[in-house]
Write an enzyme that holds these catalytic residues in place. Structure first.
Site, PDB file in Angstrom:
ATOM      1  N   LYS A  68       0.848  -1.221   0.108  1.00  0.00           N
ATOM      2  CA  LYS A  68       0.163   0.317   0.120  1.00  0.00           C
ATOM      3  C   LYS A  68       1.109   1.399   0.312  1.00  0.00           C
ATOM      4  O   LYS A  68       0.994   2.509   0.468  1.00  0.00           O
ATOM      5  CB  LYS A  68      -1.291  -0.222   1.448  1.00  0.00           C
ATOM      6  CG  LYS A  68      -2.083   1.285   1.414  1.00  0.00           C
ATOM      7  CD  LYS A  68      -3.584   0.332  -0.098  1.00  0.00           C
ATOM      8  CE  LYS A  68      -4.213   1.896   0.469  1.00  0.00           C
ATOM      9  NZ  LYS A  68      -5.175   1.737  -0.468  1.00  0.00           N
ATOM     10  N   ASP A  82      -5.532  -2.963  -2.019  1.00  0.00           N
ATOM     11  CA  ASP A  82      -7.238  -3.421  -2.647  1.00  0.00           C
ATOM     12  C   ASP A  82      -7.359  -3.750  -3.315  1.00  0.00           C
ATOM     13  O   ASP A  82      -8.708  -4.501  -4.135  1.00  0.00           O
ATOM     14  CB  ASP A  82      -7.814  -1.825  -2.096  1.00  0.00           C
ATOM     15  CG  ASP A  82      -6.509  -1.060  -3.016  1.00  0.00           C
ATOM     16  OD1 ASP A  82      -5.014  -1.112  -3.187  1.00  0.00           O
ATOM     17  OD2 ASP A  82      -7.477   0.514  -2.755  1.00  0.00           O
ATOM     18  N   ASP A 101      -2.298 -12.913   5.480  1.00  0.00           N
ATOM     19  CA  ASP A 101      -3.332 -13.232   6.293  1.00  0.00           C
ATOM     20  C   ASP A 101      -4.297 -12.758   6.117  1.00  0.00           C
ATOM     21  O   ASP A 101      -5.498 -13.739   5.622  1.00  0.00           O
ATOM     22  CB  ASP A 101      -3.252 -11.845   7.720  1.00  0.00           C
ATOM     23  CG  ASP A 101      -4.598 -12.900   8.915  1.00  0.00           C
ATOM     24  OD1 ASP A 101      -4.198 -14.195   8.582  1.00  0.00           O
ATOM     25  OD2 ASP A 101      -5.420 -12.330   9.313  1.00  0.00           O
ATOM     26  N   ASP A 106      -6.844 -15.837   2.801  1.00  0.00           N
ATOM     27  CA  ASP A 106      -8.127 -16.051   3.173  1.00  0.00           C
ATOM     28  C   ASP A 106      -9.220 -15.790   1.896  1.00  0.00           C
ATOM     29  O   ASP A 106     -10.131 -17.021   1.454  1.00  0.00           O
ATOM     30  CB  ASP A 106      -8.509 -15.828   4.100  1.00  0.00           C
ATOM     31  CG  ASP A 106      -8.477 -16.353   5.965  1.00  0.00           C
ATOM     32  OD1 ASP A 106      -7.947 -16.847   5.729  1.00  0.00           O
ATOM     33  OD2 ASP A 106      -9.843 -15.623   6.901  1.00  0.00           O
TER      34      ASP A 106
END
Ligand code: IPM
Ligand code: MG
Length: 358
Positions: A192, A224, A248, A252
């Site tokens: 980012k 993003d 993390d 997922d």
């Protein structure tokens, strides 16, 4: 010499899924000559209950002495309100950082038989094969200062620190480039950098390291956008490398591309390839003890353990082929149900994999 493996069952569904993987390892030992010595220890909530702390020194000593560690999952609602330093997750983080397991590999590959189990259209995910390399011992997970304090006006303020040193970025970047070089040769670094200085440095250092790997094509993406691209067109990716917190979250997300988080194994490696292996999913307290959990992520983690830490690629392949065979035969746990599949429990799935070992 026999490989020394430490089993940490942990909490929730941990004991059931590790039992299933244990069965597979025993079968490899008894039927296919895999030389292993298995030991067990407590970590997580079960260790809090037995010893008052999530990572007892005795467990850490066994972990240091082992050649590899296979972990189920830790945590559960009964430990959510205890003193923060004693929570099960802290034990896991301490174990990762004490053993310097900075390089976390989370492969998201879709098994052909599960194309219908994904919530995404089969054409979007079929043939998917991504490797996420997540830095595991730095970032906001470990940065200081941290905590919840009361400020001068009397209101509570929570604080964590996102921090990376050049050396931390460099070593995981090297690992990711080497992995990409052995795959399709494409590495996407996720940051980012438009907002966070920590990740601006991340981008600079990854770019520098990239000069050592002229055959790997390096790209950069904001986190993003990466989240969006992973559901829009996931097959554009080969290897992704990112920091602890972004990894993390993205791992997922990526797991659901493969049908279920119940399918995803992981490896957490130190600089010498020693590692801890665990499913990417959590302890699922809601289904614990019901013989409903999918043991395949843990069984596939055992395969990663054989390949990455124990130099037993042929035995790893045996496991992976057995898993493919049971899925091809239509066996499913509840999380990967598909039309025409037969739903079985944790134990039955484990036994089916054992029976399919060739
Ligand atoms: C994971 C888990 C852990 C993490 C938790 C249990 C501390 O979500 O391995 O992804 O956040 O790293
Ligand atoms: Mg996670």
């Amino acid at each position: 010499m026999a490989h020394k493996i430490l089993l940490l069952q942990g909490d929730g569904i941990g004991p059931e899924i590790v039992d299933a993987a244990h069965g597979v390892l025993r079968a490899l030992r008894d039927r296919f000559g895999l030389a292993i010595e298995l030991e067990e220890a407590l970590m997580g909530g079960c260790a809090v209950d037995a010893h008052g702390e999530p990572l007892p020194d005795s467990t850490l000593d066994l972990a240091r002495a082992a050649d590899a560690i296979l972990l189920g999952a830790v945590g559960g609602p009964q430990w959510d309100r205890i003193e923060r330093d004693k929570r099960p997750e802290r034990g896991l983080l301490k174990l990762r950082s004490s053993l310097d397991l900075f390089c976390n590999l989370r492969p998201a590959a879709l098994h052909a038989a599960l194309a219908d189990a994904s919530t995404l259209k089969p054409e979007v995910v079929s043939g998917l094969d991504i490797m996420i390399v997540r830095e595991l011992t730095g970032d906001i997970y470990f940065g200081k200062p941290r905590g919840i304090e009361t400020d001068a006006s009397g209101q509570r303020v929570g604080r964590n620190t996102m921090i990376y040193s050049e050396a931390e970025i460099r070593r995981v970047a090297h690992a990711a480039f080497r992995i990409a070089a052995r795959r399709q040769g494409r590495l996407c670094s996720v940051d980012k950098a438009n907002v966070l200085e920590t990740t601006e440095l991340w981008r600079e250092v990854v770019t520098e390291v990239g000069r050592d790997y002229p055959d790997v094509e390096l790209s950069h993406m904001y986190v993003d956008n990466a989240a969006m691209q992973l559901v829009r067109a996931p097959k554009q990716f080969d290897v992704l490398v990112t920091g602890n917190i972004f990894g993390d979250i993205l791992s997922d997300l990526a797991s659901m591309l493969t049908g279920s988080i119940g399918m995803l194994p992981s490896a957490s490696l130190d600089a010498n390839g020693k590692g801890m292996f665990e499913p990417c999913h959590g302890s699922a307290p809601d289904i614990a003890g019901q013989n409903r959990a999918n043991p395949l992520a843990t069984i596939l983690s055992a395969a990663m353990m054989l390949r990455y830490s124990l130099n037993e690629a042929a035995q790893a392949e045996r496991i992976e082929q057995a898993v493919s065979a049971v899925l091809d035969a239509g066996l499913r746990t509840a999380d990967i149900q598909s039309p025409g599949g037969t739903v079985v429990g944790t134990k039955e799935m484990g036994a089916a994999v054992v029976a399919a070992l060739k």
